[in-house]
Write a protein that holds these residues in place. Sequence first.
Motif, PDB file in Angstrom:
ATOM      1  N   LEU A   1       0.824  -1.205   0.000  1.00 13.50           N
ATOM      2  CA  LEU A   1       0.000   0.000   0.000  1.00 13.50           C
ATOM      3  C   LEU A   1       0.862   1.261   0.000  1.00 13.50           C
ATOM      4  O   LEU A   1       0.569   2.243  -0.708  1.00 13.50           O
ATOM      5  CB  LEU A   1      -0.938  -0.015   1.220  1.00 13.50           C
ATOM      6  N   ASN A   2       1.947   1.257   0.803  1.00 13.74           N
ATOM      7  CA  ASN A   2       2.844   2.417   0.812  1.00 13.74           C
ATOM      8  C   ASN A   2       3.451   2.640  -0.571  1.00 13.74           C
ATOM      9  O   ASN A   2       3.588   3.777  -1.042  1.00 13.74           O
ATOM     10  CB  ASN A   2       3.956   2.229   1.838  1.00 13.74           C
ATOM     11  N   HIS A   3       3.840   1.522  -1.227  1.00 10.62           N
ATOM     12  CA  HIS A   3       4.386   1.624  -2.573  1.00 10.62           C
ATOM     13  C   HIS A   3       3.348   2.186  -3.546  1.00 10.62           C
ATOM     14  O   HIS A   3       3.652   3.023  -4.411  1.00 10.62           O
ATOM     15  CB  HIS A   3       4.866   0.241  -3.026  1.00 10.62           C
ATOM     16  N   THR A   4       2.112   1.701  -3.357  1.00 13.20           N
ATOM     17  CA  THR A   4       1.024   2.206  -4.212  1.00 13.20           C
ATOM     18  C   THR A   4       0.788   3.695  -3.985  1.00 13.20           C
ATOM     19  O   THR A   4       0.575   4.476  -4.927  1.00 13.20           O
ATOM     20  CB  THR A   4      -0.273   1.421  -3.933  1.00 13.20           C
ATOM     21  N   LEU A   5       0.806   4.124  -2.708  1.00  7.86           N
ATOM     22  CA  LEU A   5       0.619   5.555  -2.404  1.00  7.86           C
ATOM     23  C   LEU A   5       1.729   6.394  -3.014  1.00  7.86           C
ATOM     24  O   LEU A   5       1.493   7.515  -3.504  1.00  7.86           O
ATOM     25  CB  LEU A   5       0.561   5.767  -0.894  1.00  7.86           C
ATOM     26  N   ASP A   6       2.957   5.863  -2.988  1.00 12.29           N
ATOM     27  CA  ASP A   6       4.059   6.596  -3.622  1.00 12.29           C
ATOM     28  C   ASP A   6       3.803   6.779  -5.113  1.00 12.29           C
ATOM     29  O   ASP A   6       4.058   7.845  -5.687  1.00 12.29           O
ATOM     30  CB  ASP A   6       5.382   5.845  -3.401  1.00 12.29           C
ATOM     31  N   LYS A   7       3.307   5.691  -5.743  1.00 12.53           N
ATOM     32  CA  LYS A   7       2.991   5.790  -7.168  1.00 12.53           C
ATOM     33  C   LYS A   7       1.879   6.823  -7.417  1.00 12.53           C
ATOM     34  O   LYS A   7       1.928   7.605  -8.364  1.00 12.53           O
ATOM     35  CB  LYS A   7       2.569   4.423  -7.707  1.00 12.53           C
ATOM     36  N   LEU A   8       0.854   6.783  -6.539  1.00 10.65           N
ATOM     37  CA  LEU A   8      -0.255   7.747  -6.696  1.00 10.65           C
ATOM     38  C   LEU A   8       0.225   9.181  -6.532  1.00 10.65           C
ATOM     39  O   LEU A   8      -0.219  10.102  -7.239  1.00 10.65           O
ATOM     40  CB  LEU A   8      -1.362   7.428  -5.686  1.00 10.65           C
ATOM     41  N   GLN A   9       1.135   9.407  -5.550  1.00  6.88           N
ATOM     42  CA  GLN A   9       1.674  10.752  -5.362  1.00  6.88           C
ATOM     43  C   GLN A   9       2.469  11.194  -6.582  1.00  6.88           C
ATOM     44  O   GLN A   9       2.435  12.363  -6.985  1.00  6.88           O
ATOM     45  CB  GLN A   9       2.552  10.797  -4.104  1.00  6.88           C
ATOM     46  N   GLY A  10       3.203  10.255  -7.188  1.00  6.11           N
ATOM     47  CA  GLY A  10       3.921  10.577  -8.412  1.00  6.11           C
ATOM     48  C   GLY A  10       2.972  10.949  -9.531  1.00  6.11           C
ATOM     49  O   GLY A  10       3.202  11.905 -10.283  1.00  6.11           O
ATOM     50  N   ILE A  11       1.875  10.149  -9.643  1.00  6.61           N
ATOM     51  CA  ILE A  11       0.874  10.458 -10.660  1.00  6.61           C
ATOM     52  C   ILE A  11       0.245  11.832 -10.385  1.00  6.61           C
ATOM     53  O   ILE A  11       0.021  12.634 -11.289  1.00  6.61           O
ATOM     54  CB  ILE A  11      -0.207   9.361 -10.682  1.00  6.61           C
ATOM     55  N   GLN A  12      -0.048  12.124  -9.091  1.00  9.04           N
ATOM     56  CA  GLN A  12      -0.635  13.420  -8.732  1.00  9.04           C
ATOM     57  C   GLN A  12       0.290  14.573  -9.110  1.00  9.04           C
ATOM     58  O   GLN A  12      -0.155  15.602  -9.636  1.00  9.04           O
ATOM     59  CB  GLN A  12      -0.926  13.459  -7.230  1.00  9.04           C
ATOM     60  N   ALA A  13       1.593  14.427  -8.841  1.00 13.46           N
ATOM     61  CA  ALA A  13       2.544  15.480  -9.168  1.00 13.46           C
ATOM     62  C   ALA A  13       2.594  15.723 -10.675  1.00 13.46           C
ATOM     63  O   ALA A  13       2.619  16.874 -11.132  1.00 13.46           O
ATOM     64  CB  ALA A  13       3.930  15.118  -8.631  1.00 13.46           C
ATOM     65  N   ARG A  14       2.598  14.618 -11.466  1.00 12.83           N
ATOM     66  CA  ARG A  14       2.627  14.786 -12.920  1.00 12.83           C
ATOM     67  C   ARG A  14       1.344  15.419 -13.431  1.00 12.83           C
ATOM     68  O   ARG A  14       1.364  16.229 -14.369  1.00 12.83           O
ATOM     69  CB  ARG A  14       2.851  13.426 -13.592  1.00 12.83           C
ATOM     70  N   LEU A  15       0.215  15.084 -12.810  1.00 12.79           N
ATOM     71  CA  LEU A  15      -1.060  15.702 -13.207  1.00 12.79           C
ATOM     72  C   LEU A  15      -1.068  17.203 -12.907  1.00 12.79           C
ATOM     73  O   LEU A  15      -1.584  18.015 -13.682  1.00 12.79           O
ATOM     74  CB  LEU A  15      -2.227  15.014 -12.492  1.00 12.79           C
ATOM     75  N   LYS A  16      -0.477  17.574 -11.752  1.00 15.55           N
ATOM     76  CA  LYS A  16      -0.412  19.004 -11.416  1.00 15.55           C
ATOM     77  C   LYS A  16       0.465  19.762 -12.410  1.00 15.55           C
ATOM     78  O   LYS A  16       0.140  20.885 -12.822  1.00 15.55           O
ATOM     79  CB  LYS A  16       0.119  19.179  -9.995  1.00 15.55           C
ATOM     80  N   GLU A  17       1.606  19.149 -12.786  1.00 12.75           N
ATOM     81  CA  GLU A  17       2.459  19.779 -13.783  1.00 12.75           C
ATOM     82  C   GLU A  17       1.727  19.926 -15.111  1.00 12.75           C
ATOM     83  O   GLU A  17       1.820  20.952 -15.793  1.00 12.75           O
ATOM     84  CB  GLU A  17       3.726  18.944 -13.970  1.00 12.75           C
ATOM     85  N   LYS A  18       0.998  18.892 -15.489  1.00 11.60           N
ATOM     86  CA  LYS A  18       0.229  18.955 -16.725  1.00 11.60           C
ATOM     87  C   LYS A  18      -0.838  20.040 -16.662  1.00 11.60           C
ATOM     88  O   LYS A  18      -1.069  20.768 -17.637  1.00 11.60           O
ATOM     89  CB  LYS A  18      -0.428  17.590 -16.975  1.00 11.60           C
ATOM     90  N   ARG A  19      -1.463  20.194 -15.488  1.00 16.26           N
ATOM     91  CA  ARG A  19      -2.499  21.218 -15.334  1.00 16.26           C
ATOM     92  C   ARG A  19      -1.909  22.616 -15.493  1.00 16.26           C
ATOM     93  O   ARG A  19      -2.516  23.508 -16.111  1.00 16.26           O
ATOM     94  CB  ARG A  19      -3.166  21.094 -13.971  1.00 16.26           C
ATOM     95  N   VAL A  20      -0.710  22.839 -14.941  1.00 12.70           N
ATOM     96  CA  VAL A  20      -0.050  24.148 -15.082  1.00 12.70           C
ATOM     97  C   VAL A  20       0.213  24.443 -16.551  1.00 12.70           C
ATOM     98  O   VAL A  20      -0.017  25.562 -17.035  1.00 12.70           O
ATOM     99  CB  VAL A  20       1.261  24.172 -14.269  1.00 12.70           C
ATOM    100  N   SER A  21       0.683  23.447 -17.293  1.00 16.61           N
ATOM    101  CA  SER A  21       0.950  23.641 -18.723  1.00 16.61           C
ATOM    102  C   SER A  21      -0.322  23.964 -19.494  1.00 16.61           C
ATOM    103  O   SER A  21      -0.340  24.844 -20.360  1.00 16.61           O
ATOM    104  CB  SER A  21       1.613  22.385 -19.308  1.00 16.61           C
ATOM    105  N   VAL A  22      -1.400  23.241 -19.185  1.00 12.12           N
ATOM    106  CA  VAL A  22      -2.680  23.489 -19.859  1.00 12.12           C
ATOM    107  C   VAL A  22      -3.203  24.879 -19.527  1.00 12.12           C
ATOM    108  O   VAL A  22      -3.719  25.599 -20.393  1.00 12.12           O
ATOM    109  CB  VAL A  22      -3.707  22.401 -19.472  1.00 12.12           C
ATOM    110  N   GLN A  23      -3.062  25.317 -18.245  1.00 13.96           N
ATOM    111  CA  GLN A  23      -3.530  26.637 -17.841  1.00 13.96           C
ATOM    112  C   GLN A  23      -2.752  27.738 -18.570  1.00 13.96           C
ATOM    113  O   GLN A  23      -3.327  28.733 -19.026  1.00 13.96           O
ATOM    114  CB  GLN A  23      -3.382  26.806 -16.319  1.00 13.96           C
ATOM    115  N   GLU A  24      -1.423  27.563 -18.683  1.00 15.18           N
ATOM    116  CA  GLU A  24      -0.613  28.540 -19.396  1.00 15.18           C
ATOM    117  C   GLU A  24      -1.016  28.615 -20.859  1.00 15.18           C
ATOM    118  O   GLU A  24      -1.098  29.706 -21.441  1.00 15.18           O
ATOM    119  CB  GLU A  24       0.872  28.175 -19.273  1.00 15.18           C
ATOM    120  N   SER A  25      -1.286  27.475 -21.471  1.00 11.24           N
ATOM    121  CA  SER A  25      -1.728  27.466 -22.868  1.00 11.24           C
ATOM    122  C   SER A  25      -3.082  28.150 -23.014  1.00 11.24           C
ATOM    123  O   SER A  25      -3.319  28.900 -23.968  1.00 11.24           O
ATOM    124  CB  SER A  25      -1.803  26.026 -23.372  1.00 11.24           C
ATOM    125  N   LEU A  26      -3.986  27.888 -22.062  1.00 12.81           N
ATOM    126  CA  LEU A  26      -5.302  28.532 -22.092  1.00 12.81           C
ATOM    127  C   LEU A  26      -5.165  30.051 -22.011  1.00 12.81           C
ATOM    128  O   LEU A  26      -5.787  30.799 -22.775  1.00 12.81           O
ATOM    129  CB  LEU A  26      -6.155  28.008 -20.933  1.00 12.81           C
TER     130      LEU A  26
END
Length: 422
Positions: free
Chosen positions: A67-92
Amino acid sequence: MTSLDLMHGLLDEALSPILSLSDLTPTSLSYHRSTSHVPSDKVSTIHAVVTQRKSQLAALDDHINILNHTLDKLQGIQARLKEKRVSVQESLTFHEALVSPARCLLPSELLGEIFIRCLPQTSYVTPSSNDCPLVLTRVCRQWRAVALSTPRLWTSLSISLLKAEISGGDTYKCWLEKARSVPLSIRVVHDVGLSDGDKPLSIQWLQPFLSQCSDLWWHGPPVQGLLDNSVQSLSRFQVTFQKADFLVSIPSPTPQLRSVVLQSLTSDLHSLRSIDLPWHQLLELKIQFALVSGATFLQVIDLCTQVQRVSISAICANPSSRTDMQPFPLINTVNRSIDRLEINVIRAGLGDIFEALTLPALEELVIRFCSPRRYPWPHDQFSAFVTRSKCPLKWLTIHHNKGAGSHFTEYLKMLPGLTMVA
């Protein structure tokens, strides 16, 4: 597979083994305390329970690690999603700016200059929420900030004293304060009806702004002491009276005053007794009355020793019995600064004015007759005026007098290069 599907898969993978564990139930030996005597026939059973619990703890530790390993993966996915959101917002933001003037990327100074060119094409702006500059403050935060920080947007204003009496002048004060130290152009409309029992009109809130005026138009009845305070910045002054006695006085020093307009289309100008102006420093003068006596006209010309452009209407050179003007002798007057003269004539007697007037610097003369066929053109007096003045007359315009046209050939011989309009 989407990020959401991946997260669901990770959660299922981590939780399914845990959820499949059987619930721990109390054993038959739970009633024994750790210090009590255990029968010998129960020892083997106890060892079996201990072994089982150790196995369960090991399994749970494994699942916790998963579960801890899974949470680490989820946090990594969350960080990449936040970075993607910043890029999309800048493009908008970027693409919105391409199509929306409200989000344009122009420098504030350039945007302010554009705003100034959007102002109404009038000398005095009447406040309206649907017109510039007020409408600019309602578009977006950037435009509002630029509009409020551009003083030249707020230097022109038409003021109604009736509205100011209701609000105490707060709206107009707020407007003019945004102009900061930039010279003001103000039109004041005195539309407050006062009877004998009413309290005097209060314009104290307006006085500080009058001292900042370079252009002031007072429209309506006079107010005593209006210009008693310093008006040293005033360069243009216009006053329009309709139903009141014409009274103008500027007691304060006005070293910058160069242009004056006096208007009262319902009154006659008999003399200059009620008008106190620094005539000697004016460069431009316009007088519009129902009637202006020829003697008063010549008096004004004599006082304005530096004036270059003069417009007078309507000159009544020879008062008729239907006016209350008294005939006065026309005194010979010389003015060496006037280069443009425009006069409207409403009575006969223009020839008498030509006989009394000498204008050596005159380059343009415009004459309008209010009665086209009633009064003849004073050819002899005009010819003598031109000869005496020795002026470089280049433009001669005569409206509504057909008699003048027959003399144009002679005038062209007197003044080569003259352009004439009839």
